[in-house]
Design an enzyme around this catalytic site. Structure first.
Site, mmCIF file in Angstrom:
data_model
loop_
_atom_site.group_PDB
_atom_site.id
_atom_site.type_symbol
_atom_site.label_atom_id
_atom_site.label_comp_id
_atom_site.label_asym_id
_atom_site.label_seq_id
_atom_site.Cartn_x
_atom_site.Cartn_y
_atom_site.Cartn_z
ATOM 1 C CG ASP A 106 -92.832 27.563 44.409
ATOM 2 O OD1 ASP A 106 -92.679 26.368 44.091
ATOM 3 O OD2 ASP A 106 -93.345 27.921 45.483
ATOM 4 C CB ALA A 107 -92.760 26.038 38.162
ATOM 5 C CE LYS A 108 -94.702 23.598 45.737
ATOM 6 N NZ LYS A 108 -94.678 25.072 45.684
ATOM 7 N NE ARG A 109 -94.190 23.678 35.015
ATOM 8 C CZ ARG A 109 -95.000 24.640 35.469
ATOM 9 N NH1 ARG A 109 -95.477 24.594 36.702
ATOM 10 N NH2 ARG A 109 -95.355 25.644 34.680
#
Lengths: 324, 324
Positions: A106-109
């Site tokens: 979960d890094a929302k890049r």
């Protein structure tokens, strides 16, 4: 063709669980004995913190692996400790995969094209780069769509060729997701409905054996009234629903995220599971494991019971049939 | 009160340059001799790649430090090599700060509140966390606004207390920024204009000594016709304009990003500067430095000349005055 969504369904069936445990380790909330051990080894330092996060994360993984198919690691909590924290992130990815779990970063890049390619390589690898040797990879990644479709494409192309999955942020679980995501466009669609249409267009081009795409969507478990709407807009996408538990989501409110086939949604909880012992003074790993086990089993039962009431529970129905 | 924007203006004046050099090191484009050296030390490995990125990055910093006030490190290109890459990112941050440069982390983070707090701590530090010991911090960070205002607040609060800066993505430089950012809302504003209004509201509450806020905006240098509109919407924000050079932006087209006082914009270029030698076969550091120096000086002259034509160049005007 077998894709990431098929892997999800295969493992969800096996574990009889739609639950995802989120690993968001905060140094202020993990049990004190991990910190004491880390301090004795590395002092009060980033290296020490990263060690505490590693040992705590392993405990969580070892505890939940029998009850869930998927874990989600929140990159931010590891990045706090620089390279040491990132090393822990990847050690936990490897540990979870070795334990047979599917791992979502979960890094929302999200960035311009060439940079998104670099992020894709960071999380999914790239067979053409001989320098990135033995680094592990995750199975799926969360993606922020603000930069538009040319920023999603590099992730999507890698996901197809490397059998990975994506979860595009459509409607996030936080209160002020409404600030932008609920804004209505002239076209009558809201911003988040517009992103849902994008996701569905990608999904229709990449359907797997069970009818689902490798491109999924993040839809907050906190937005009960919107879930059915998004289910209809993205019938072929697996939803990742954060916000169960600490953020207020409940099993009975998220059954609309599932298709009539009983699949299509993963319900994620982090703080309500990994901090379920409440007090950082908790003394033994055995006690921690018991609290986490109770929390994850309760959550799983809550969701399965809600699905059973709506005739959407695949495995209990099968179990009942087998008794005839 | 002196804030991040005052620091920018102070250093821009000193260097007589509105240029930001973006450090986005791609293993396929950096000179081969860095790779050969790295291979001899660490083999073809992530550790080797991270070493090559470090040495190349230092060369870039040492070359541009006399011509620019600010460098921008693109996190993605470092994350490719896991913890080794992240270690290099932070070593280059320290190196750049030691050379007197202001450092922007281009990481485009944004998440729900608690997670944004963790990202803020990752890049800006947190005096209350004794475990994060000696990790360096950056001076400013790029932020993705898709999750709404409660996701910006943790960064904004830290930026105020720690004297840091933010650049909110308003209108990005890539082609498909139009997919979402140009969409018109029922309110008649576009999505990006809506974000610009948010930025301006934050900015009005945090004005520094030179009339600018610590909260700035990313506005792509590629969207010439929109720049003046955004300047009017966010009069008190410093703009970070990526897209000069490789992405097509030119000096004469971005003068509208500057206020009549001659400040308020930083023009960023990455690939057109750091790969200006064109051929990875280039043999010596001296040759690389010459190419990079020429590229960054040409860019600076291009921008300064364009500003001079519009009577917006602060220091040449001063130099002319001093000749009387």
């Amino acid at each position: 063709m077998f894709n990431f969504s098929d892997l999800i369904i295969q493992n969800v069936k096996m574990k009889k669980s739609h639950v995802v445990v989120g690993i968001d380790p905060d140094i202020n909330r993990i049990p004190l004995f991990y910190l004491k051990e880390a301090e004795s080894l590395y002092g009060v330092s980033s290296q020490g913190a990263a060690h505490a996060l590693l040992e705590f994360g392993k405990t969580v993984i070892n505890t939940v692996k029998d009850y869930v198919a998927v874990v989600k690691l929140q990159s931010a909590y590891f990045e706090v400790y620089g390279a040491y924290g990132v090393a822990t992130f990847w050690e936990l990815v490897s540990h979870a995969k070795n334990e047979g779990l599917i791992v979502i970063a979960d890094a929302k890049r999200g960035d311009i094209g060439p940079t998104s390619r670099a992020y894709s390589e960071s999380f999914f690898g790239d067979k053409t780069n001989k320098w990135r040797d033995s680094n592990p990879t995750v199975d799926a990644l969360t993606i922020n769509p603000y930069l538009g479709k040319d920023s999603i494409d590099p992730f999507y192309n890698s996901a197809i060729s490397l059998k990975k999955g994506l979860f595009i942020l459509v409607k996030t679980s936080n209160d002020s997701s409404e600030d932008l995501q609920d804004k209505q466009l002239k076209s009558q669609l809201t911003v988040s409905e517009t992103i849902a249409e994008w996701v569905n267009n990608y999904a229709c081009d990449s359907i797997g054996e069970n009818g689902y795409s490798l491109i999924g969507a993040v839809v907050g478990a906190t937005h009960t009234k919107d879930i059915l709407k998004f289910r209809k807009l993205m019938p072929n996408s697996i939803f990742l629903l954060p916000g169960y538990g600490a953020q207020g989501g409940k099993g009975e409110n998220i059954t609309n995220a599932f298709n009539p086939d009983g699949y299509g949604a993963l319900i994620s909880a982090s703080r309500s599971i990994i901090y379920s012992y409440n007090k950082v003074e908790i003394k033994t790993e055995h006690q921690i494991k018991k609290c986490i086990t109770d929390a994850v089993r309760n959550m799983n039962n809550d969701i399965n019971d809600a699905l059973l009431r709506e005739n959407k529970l695949k495995w209990k129905a099968e179990a009942l049939n087998s008794r005839h």
